[in-house]
Every structure is written in C-alpha cells, then in structure tokens.
Design an enzyme around this catalytic site. Structure first.
Site, PDB file in Angstrom:
ATOM      1  CG  ASP A  44      -2.181   0.826   0.996  1.00 16.70           C
ATOM      2  OD1 ASP A  44      -3.245   0.213   0.760  1.00 16.70           O
ATOM      3  OD2 ASP A  44      -2.110   2.062   1.044  1.00 16.70           O
ATOM      4  CG  ASP A  70       3.570   5.490  -6.796  1.00 17.31           C
ATOM      5  OD1 ASP A  70       2.571   4.861  -7.203  1.00 17.31           O
ATOM      6  OD2 ASP A  70       3.902   6.601  -7.249  1.00 17.31           O
ATOM      7  CE1 TYR A 168     -12.719   2.189 -10.670  1.00 17.02           C
ATOM      8  CE2 TYR A 168     -14.650   1.444 -11.895  1.00 17.02           C
ATOM      9  CZ  TYR A 168     -13.736   1.272 -10.870  1.00 17.02           C
ATOM     10  OH  TYR A 168     -13.839   0.172 -10.051  1.00 17.02           O
ATOM     11  CE  LYS A 172     -10.585  -1.079 -11.266  1.00 15.00           C
ATOM     12  NZ  LYS A 172      -9.749  -2.040 -10.483  1.00 15.00           N
TER      13      LYS A 172
END
Length: 282
Positions: A44, A70, A168, A172
């Site tokens: 994370d 990152d 988005y 995706k």
C-alpha cells in the site's frame, strides 16, 4: 494457519491496506489468503493502512508484513517483489487489486467531456500499476515454480455504467485483455492469469452511497442480494489455489448474476415485489 488451500504460498496484494473501520477487497483478500495458509505481503502507499491489515492478520494467527510504495513506479514494483522474495523465499500469487477511486471527477460525462488529468490518473492506478507489478512478479514466480496473477477489474469495465465514470471504466476494461495476454505468453512458464470482475459490492469504495441507490444496486441483480468484499476475496483464494490449476485467461464476474440478465429483465426485476435478502445473507 500453516495448513490450508494456500499453505506454502507467498502472496502480494496491492492496495491491501485499509482505512479505519473500512473493509475493502484488498484487506478482505489479504485476510482470506492468510486464513488459508499464505504468507502475505500487504502492499500500500500508506504505511498506516498497510499495517492495519497486517495487524488484523497477525491477530488471527496468520503471517503477513507490509510494503510501502507507489505501485505506479516500476522501481517500487521491483522492490515490492524483491521484498516478498527476501522475506518469504519466493512468490506464488500476485493480486493486482489497486484501483482508482475516481470520486466523481467525471461523473455524468461522456468521452467527449473526459478530463485528461483524470484519465491519466485512472490509467496509472488501474492499468499501469497492474502491468508493472506483473512485469516484475513473473520472473520471481518462474523461479518459484509458477504462480497465479489475479487482476481486479469491474463491471464498469464491461459495459457503460450509470455514473459515466469513463476514465475509470475504460482503464478497468483493459484488465481482462491484460490477463489473457499474460496467460497466453507465460503459460508455458507456469504462470496463470485471471481477472475478477466485481459487481455492485457494498465496500469501502461505496461507503457514502445513498441508501436508495444501495437498494437499487441490490435489487437489480437476479440474486437480489448485496455483494461484499469477502465475495471477491474467496474468489481470489480459489484462483490463487491449486483448485484452479487448469484455469487461466478467464474473466470471472462476481456480480450476483447481473450480466446474466438483459436490461429489460433487470427492469422487470426492479418492479417485482422485493423479498429482501436471502436468509443466509441476513
């Protein structure tokens, strides 16, 4: 925890951290993999969030540690994989769970109105991160005798979504073909790659959704029940385990049957009397 469906396996889950009081697909998948015996590297960008997931796993008797970096950086992805190998002796599972929380930046806008900055941010977090993590994970998996890569897409990546989050959706939507290419080009090296497509979940991503919208999302699916991050997590466990050893290049919707219904049938489902959640979901 030394036994289970993933005993002896080392797993990395990107975006595996969690905010206080929230359970997302990343944390749920980390916990379920650890329950099944995997040693989990929780990756994370926020140290506190990663540690929160690690603490939950350790408290339950599992084995996990954190990696802070990152995922849009090739150097950080390389370091992430190296950390897993150094700490646990190999790598067998990579779950590219990190996603772009678009936050409504381009809602109710089409392609003609897309914001270029939002598009590039979505590209980096949804797609570039998965490509770079896979690039560095594959050699380590080959050295470990093979492995499973699990990419997390969205139903918004399969069809136009109500919120019109175009950046988005299109980024995706690239993850299923990334999974197929990985499966096709690296299968002879013992690498499997599959893509999970979550449906209308109630998770950390939807923490602020309006109650009426939450009910609409639940009722529009043929099952008429609400999905949770745990539904995604157990699908990931299956794809990470030897139970799916002959499954690769697959796009797996986990959506309550949403894409089994044509739009007009979904319209009819919303008009039918609501029987409420099934007993096992109560």
């Amino acid at each position: 925890m030394s036994e289970g469906r993933l005993a002896g396996k080392v797993a990395i889950v990107t975006g595996g951290g969690s905010q206080p009081g929230e359970i997302g697909t990343g944390r749920a998948s980390c916990e379920c993999m650890a329950r099944e015996g995997a040693r989990v590297l929780v990756a994370d960008i926020a140290a506190a969030n990663a540690q929160r997931t690690v603490d939950a796993i350790v408290a339950a008797g599992g084995e996990a540690s954190s990696f802070v970096g990152d995922a849009t950086s090739g150097d950080d992805c390389q370091a992430m994989v190296a950390t897993a190998v150094e700490r646990y002796g190999g790598l067998h599972v990579l779950m590219n769970n990190l996603g772009f929380r678009w936050g409504g930046h381009d809602r109710r806008k089409g392609v003609a109105d897309i914001d270029e900055d939002v598009l590039m941010r979505a590209f980096d977090l949804n797609l570039k991160s998965a490509v770079l993590a896979s690039k560095h994970a594959i050699p380590a998996m080959i050295e470990s005798g093979g492995g499973s890569i699990i990419n997390v897409s969205s139903i918004d990546g399969l069809a136009g979504a109500r919120h019109r989050g175009v950046a988005y959706s299109i980024t995706k939507g690239a993850l299923p073909i990334l999974s197929r290419n990985t499966a096709a080009f690296h299968g002879r090296e013992g690498i499997r790659a599959n893509c999970i497509v979550p449906g209308h979940l109630q998770s950390a991503y939807q923490a602020k959704i309006k109650p009426e919208d939450r009910e609409l999302r639940r009722r529009v699916s043929p099952l008429g029940t609400e999905g949770t991050p745990w539904d995604i997590a157990w699908a990931a466990v299956f794809l990470a385990s030897e139970e799916s050893r002959w499954v690769t290049g697959v796009t797996l919707p986990v959506d309550g049957g949403l894409f089994a219904a044509q739009p007009l049938l979904a319209h009819d489902l919303l008009k039918e009397p609501d029987l409420g959640p099934l007993p096992e979901d109560a």
